[in-house]
Motif scaffolding. Structure first.
Motif, PDB file in Angstrom:
ATOM      1  N   LYS A  82       0.470  -1.237  -0.191  1.00  0.00           N
ATOM      2  CA  LYS A  82      -0.187  -0.152   0.122  1.00  0.00           C
ATOM      3  C   LYS A  82       0.613   1.134  -0.036  1.00  0.00           C
ATOM      4  O   LYS A  82       0.128   2.064  -1.060  1.00  0.00           O
ATOM      5  CB  LYS A  82      -0.925   0.298   0.885  1.00  0.00           C
ATOM      6  CG  LYS A  82      -1.874  -0.529   0.935  1.00  0.00           C
ATOM      7  CD  LYS A  82      -3.358  -0.501   2.228  1.00  0.00           C
ATOM      8  CE  LYS A  82      -4.107  -1.749   2.133  1.00  0.00           C
ATOM      9  NZ  LYS A  82      -4.833  -2.142   3.193  1.00  0.00           N
ATOM     10  N   VAL A  83       1.646   1.219   0.658  1.00  0.00           N
ATOM     11  CA  VAL A  83       2.884   2.870   0.406  1.00  0.00           C
ATOM     12  C   VAL A  83       3.268   2.060  -0.180  1.00  0.00           C
ATOM     13  O   VAL A  83       3.403   4.115  -1.168  1.00  0.00           O
ATOM     14  CB  VAL A  83       3.711   2.509   1.540  1.00  0.00           C
ATOM     15  CG1 VAL A  83       4.996   3.421   1.730  1.00  0.00           C
ATOM     16  CG2 VAL A  83       3.718   2.333   3.313  1.00  0.00           C
ATOM     17  N   SER A  84       3.798   1.451  -0.556  1.00  0.00           N
ATOM     18  CA  SER A  84       4.430   1.530  -2.193  1.00  0.00           C
ATOM     19  C   SER A  84       3.446   2.492  -3.212  1.00  0.00           C
ATOM     20  O   SER A  84       4.031   3.034  -4.486  1.00  0.00           O
ATOM     21  CB  SER A  84       5.026   0.204  -2.842  1.00  0.00           C
ATOM     22  OG  SER A  84       6.147  -0.319  -1.823  1.00  0.00           O
ATOM     23  N   GLY A  85       2.418   1.939  -3.137  1.00  0.00           N
ATOM     24  CA  GLY A  85       1.376   1.900  -4.128  1.00  0.00           C
ATOM     25  C   GLY A  85       1.271   3.687  -3.777  1.00  0.00           C
ATOM     26  O   GLY A  85       1.225   3.902  -5.258  1.00  0.00           O
ATOM     27  N   LEU A  86       1.255   3.975  -2.741  1.00  0.00           N
ATOM     28  CA  LEU A  86       0.295   5.559  -2.815  1.00  0.00           C
ATOM     29  C   LEU A  86       2.129   6.528  -3.430  1.00  0.00           C
ATOM     30  O   LEU A  86       1.438   7.291  -3.717  1.00  0.00           O
ATOM     31  CB  LEU A  86       0.904   5.763  -1.492  1.00  0.00           C
ATOM     32  CG  LEU A  86      -0.518   5.773  -0.518  1.00  0.00           C
ATOM     33  CD1 LEU A  86      -0.680   5.465   0.906  1.00  0.00           C
ATOM     34  CD2 LEU A  86      -1.865   6.560  -1.181  1.00  0.00           C
ATOM     35  N   ILE A  87       2.980   5.714  -2.966  1.00  0.00           N
ATOM     36  CA  ILE A  87       4.115   6.414  -3.316  1.00  0.00           C
ATOM     37  C   ILE A  87       4.157   6.471  -4.649  1.00  0.00           C
ATOM     38  O   ILE A  87       4.575   7.554  -5.541  1.00  0.00           O
ATOM     39  CB  ILE A  87       5.807   6.075  -3.304  1.00  0.00           C
ATOM     40  CG1 ILE A  87       5.672   5.796  -1.925  1.00  0.00           C
ATOM     41  CG2 ILE A  87       6.869   6.365  -3.782  1.00  0.00           C
ATOM     42  CD1 ILE A  87       6.624   4.829  -1.485  1.00  0.00           C
ATOM     43  N   SER A  88       4.008   5.882  -5.776  1.00  0.00           N
ATOM     44  CA  SER A  88       3.515   5.846  -7.364  1.00  0.00           C
ATOM     45  C   SER A  88       2.122   6.992  -7.829  1.00  0.00           C
ATOM     46  O   SER A  88       2.563   7.352  -8.651  1.00  0.00           O
ATOM     47  CB  SER A  88       2.958   4.709  -7.787  1.00  0.00           C
ATOM     48  OG  SER A  88       4.680   3.528  -7.837  1.00  0.00           O
ATOM     49  N   GLU A  89       1.319   6.487  -6.685  1.00  0.00           N
ATOM     50  CA  GLU A  89       0.467   7.548  -7.148  1.00  0.00           C
ATOM     51  C   GLU A  89       0.729   9.019  -7.080  1.00  0.00           C
ATOM     52  O   GLU A  89       0.413  10.360  -7.696  1.00  0.00           O
ATOM     53  CB  GLU A  89      -0.800   7.344  -6.091  1.00  0.00           C
ATOM     54  CG  GLU A  89      -2.118   7.999  -6.330  1.00  0.00           C
ATOM     55  CD  GLU A  89      -2.998   7.894  -4.383  1.00  0.00           C
ATOM     56  OE1 GLU A  89      -3.847   8.861  -4.677  1.00  0.00           O
ATOM     57  OE2 GLU A  89      -2.939   6.514  -5.166  1.00  0.00           O
ATOM     58  N   PHE A  90       1.735   9.277  -6.103  1.00  0.00           N
ATOM     59  CA  PHE A  90       2.188  10.952  -5.897  1.00  0.00           C
ATOM     60  C   PHE A  90       3.188  11.562  -6.824  1.00  0.00           C
ATOM     61  O   PHE A  90       3.912  11.695  -6.543  1.00  0.00           O
ATOM     62  CB  PHE A  90       2.641  11.293  -4.268  1.00  0.00           C
ATOM     63  CG  PHE A  90       1.385  11.793  -3.460  1.00  0.00           C
ATOM     64  CD1 PHE A  90       1.003  12.415  -3.492  1.00  0.00           C
ATOM     65  CD2 PHE A  90       0.200  10.714  -3.071  1.00  0.00           C
ATOM     66  CE1 PHE A  90       0.118  12.850  -2.489  1.00  0.00           C
ATOM     67  CE2 PHE A  90      -0.306  10.646  -2.219  1.00  0.00           C
ATOM     68  CZ  PHE A  90      -0.862  11.696  -2.305  1.00  0.00           C
ATOM     69  N   GLY A  91       3.765   9.902  -7.600  1.00  0.00           N
ATOM     70  CA  GLY A  91       4.279  10.236  -9.431  1.00  0.00           C
ATOM     71  C   GLY A  91       5.882  10.310  -8.439  1.00  0.00           C
ATOM     72  O   GLY A  91       6.894  10.575  -8.869  1.00  0.00           O
TER      73      GLY A  91
END
Length: 201
Positions: A146-155
């Motif tokens: 989930k943290v990795s996904g959020l990092i990607s979501e924020f570019g």
């Protein structure tokens, strides 16, 4: 990462019959702190700058040679061992370098603390322009994803991830990413129940 990719191959070696004075001169001339001892092409020992400290005056009075002070059974590693193994040996035994020896006993290189440090700095992506985010993950099985996904979501684009254990926080994940504005990402992670304990941009 294998040691053979990081070891020094251009070796400065010395014979066991060399005097302490000449060994010290050789170290100074080539700016090295370790000398593999080789006789007739065969690796027979290892001598370090610290081994020679305090022997300079004694060697002036008496012709002490390297075979009197060298380590005859030094710790060694193989070229196909991992850099992590070398790092652990260097740290555990508080030494500055390790001879790299083939299975047949042939000396092929040396790996030092500086070589290992350089490898880890490159591996962690610290030589690139980057940002770092230190996070205590929410105690759920898929928190890392989930943290990795959020990092990607924020570019963000992750270069490397390191994990340390700190007394105050327990397990801390340090995400090194390509340069980005970390503050909004940190705020979102906190909202999602993770704990951001620091970052750098």
């Amino acid at each position: 990462m294998r040691i053979e990719r990081r070891m020094s191959r251009n070796l400065i070696t010395i014979a066991s019959g060399t005097s302490i004075q000449n060994a010290i001169k050789l170290m100074k001339q080539h700016s090295v702190r370790h000398l593999p001892v080789v006789d007739d092409g065969r690796f027979v020992g290892f001598v370090t700058e610290s081994d020679l400290r305090g022997l300079v005056i004694a060697s002036m009075l008496d012709e002490i040679t390297i075979d009197h002070v060298m380590i005859t059974n030094p710790l060694t590693v193989r070229p196909d061992d991992s850099v992590e193994k070398a790092a652990l040996l260097l740290y555990t035994h508080k030494i500055g370098g390790l001879p790299v020896v083939q299975e047949d006993g042939r000396l092929v290189g040396i790996i030092t603390v500086a070589d290992v440090l350089e490898a880890f700095i490159e591996f962690m992506g610290m030589l690139q322009t980057s940002a770092r985010l230190d996070v205590v993950l929410k105690p759920e099985p898929d928190s890392f994803e989930k943290v990795s996904g959020l990092i990607s979501e924020f570019g963000g684009q992750v270069i490397s991830v390191g994990v340390t254990v700190e007394k105050r926080y327990g397990e801390v994940h340090s995400f090194r990413m390509k340069k980005l504005d970390v503050a909004p990402l940190a705020e979102r992670l906190n909202q999602e129940g993770h704990q951001v304990i620091g970052w750098e941009e």
